[in-house]
Design an enzyme around this catalytic site. Sequence first.
Site, PDB file in Angstrom:
ATOM      1  N   GLU A  81       0.817  -1.358  -0.048  1.00 40.46           N
ATOM      2  CA  GLU A  81      -0.024  -0.082   0.032  1.00 40.46           C
ATOM      3  C   GLU A  81       0.877   1.362  -0.041  1.00 40.46           C
ATOM      4  OE1 GLU A  81      -3.054  -0.123   2.801  1.00 40.46           O
ATOM      5  OE2 GLU A  81      -3.354   2.085   2.919  1.00 40.46           O
ATOM      6  N   LYS A 259      -7.148  -1.212  11.543  1.00 39.73           N
ATOM      7  CA  LYS A 259      -6.726  -1.625  10.269  1.00 39.73           C
ATOM      8  C   LYS A 259      -5.318  -0.916  10.040  1.00 39.73           C
ATOM      9  CE  LYS A 259      -6.094  -1.923   5.870  1.00 39.73           C
ATOM     10  NZ  LYS A 259      -5.304  -0.959   4.815  1.00 39.73           N
ATOM     11  N   ASP A 275       4.950 -14.201  11.855  1.00 41.19           N
ATOM     12  CA  ASP A 275       3.688 -14.660  11.427  1.00 41.19           C
ATOM     13  C   ASP A 275       2.563 -13.401  11.723  1.00 41.19           C
ATOM     14  OD1 ASP A 275       1.106 -15.643  11.555  1.00 41.19           O
ATOM     15  OD2 ASP A 275       1.770 -17.511  12.461  1.00 41.19           O
ATOM     16  N   HIS A 373      -2.404   9.508  -1.182  1.00 45.55           N
ATOM     17  CA  HIS A 373      -2.406   8.541  -2.340  1.00 45.55           C
ATOM     18  C   HIS A 373      -2.517   9.212  -3.737  1.00 45.55           C
ATOM     19  CE1 HIS A 373      -4.619   5.540   0.289  1.00 45.55           C
ATOM     20  NE2 HIS A 373      -3.330   5.626   0.928  1.00 45.55           N
TER      21      HIS A 373
END
Length: 422
Positions: A81, A259, A275, A373
Amino acid sequence: MASNISGFYKMSQEERLEVLKQNCKISDEELHLLKELKPMDFKTADIMIENVVGVFGLPLGIATNFVVNGKDYLIPMAIEESSVVAAASKAAKIARLSGGFKADANKQHMIGQIQIMVKGKKTNSVIKKIRANKKALLEKANACDKVLVSFGGGAKDLIIRHFEGFIVLHLIVDVRDAMGANAINTMCETIAPEIEKIANCRTGIKIISNLAVYRLAKAKAVFTKHLLEEESGKGIVDEIIKAWKFALADPYRAVTHNKGIMNGIDAIAIATGNDFRALEAGAHGYACIKGNYKPLTKYYKDKNGNLIGEITMPLQFGIVGGSTRVNPMAKLCLNILGVKSAQELAEVAASVGLAQNFAALYALSTKGIQYGHMKLHAKNIAVQAGAKNYEIDAVAEAMISSKSINEASAKEILKKIRRDTL
Ligand code: MEV
């Protein structure tokens, strides 16, 4: 080593590698791995998983400006991202000016679970027998991993939990610098038959719990009011606190809020061969441990009106065992970080999680998330249109201001810039 490397984002790959060479303990061979974009050979991949046909690439970036507990870190982040690495670096730059992140991780204690199929009257006698044999059971578990014990780790305690139709035994293991899954699963599978013998009962499943509540990491930072106001105007601190309150009140928002934290944590986890699914499961489980899903960070003002950010979450990171040492890129990224223990890695990762969250709330409370972005997207279009060096930023900025981000606009703007500079 200093992590506030000015203009890192403007450097060529070679110049960035030179910065790593000067600042981190990485070998020429490791630098070569980065330069050649060859993360792993087939043989290594083929022993890690089954049915291997190739290796999969992800960009590996370096977040700059991090100071955690007074030490500078360059943070390797593997992520697809855009803006995540830049956002972490920007937040760390602001936090750095007030001393950086103060972080603290618990001892690295993990839980192994053994389900014991007993109900009714027999339950008490099974529990009594397990308690009476606690020392022997812990010794048996520790015999599975003498190396871990020699480093001061190993099985430390047994806890019984009650459920309808069965009980569960928690085996508490200090896993030191490992993530711990292998050690714990082996210990649980080894002591379960012993429990069956001792207590004349049947055991069910035996497995690690990723709800690592004894392996919490905390980080805290001050984001100075005047710096935030200088860039974004009065009231910005309150806006960020309001954005956090939204997450506190609403699980739909809290999940997205968390998130954003995991953008940073997972990127370090992938880079260091950890992991990330375990980390994700632990984080979200902990976020709703009291019944309602909550943000993993908290924000408030100090007496001078500065913004204080805090994070508390379980972080099950390892720096030995698993793929951290088999995957050459993971080994290399651990060398870039220069952490000496899993505890230190958890402290750094918690700081990155907080930085990532602050950066997201800051962007959302000001220009909105699409601005960053779009900037990157616009730069790509500018390059496609033929822009070089300083022209790239100039073309991108002009396209964003005119709200017309496409190759035709880029070409037109580029023509104008070149005409004007003649
Ligand atoms: C995007 O990857 C992460 C954010 O959605 C996090 C947030 O909303 O806090 C920007």
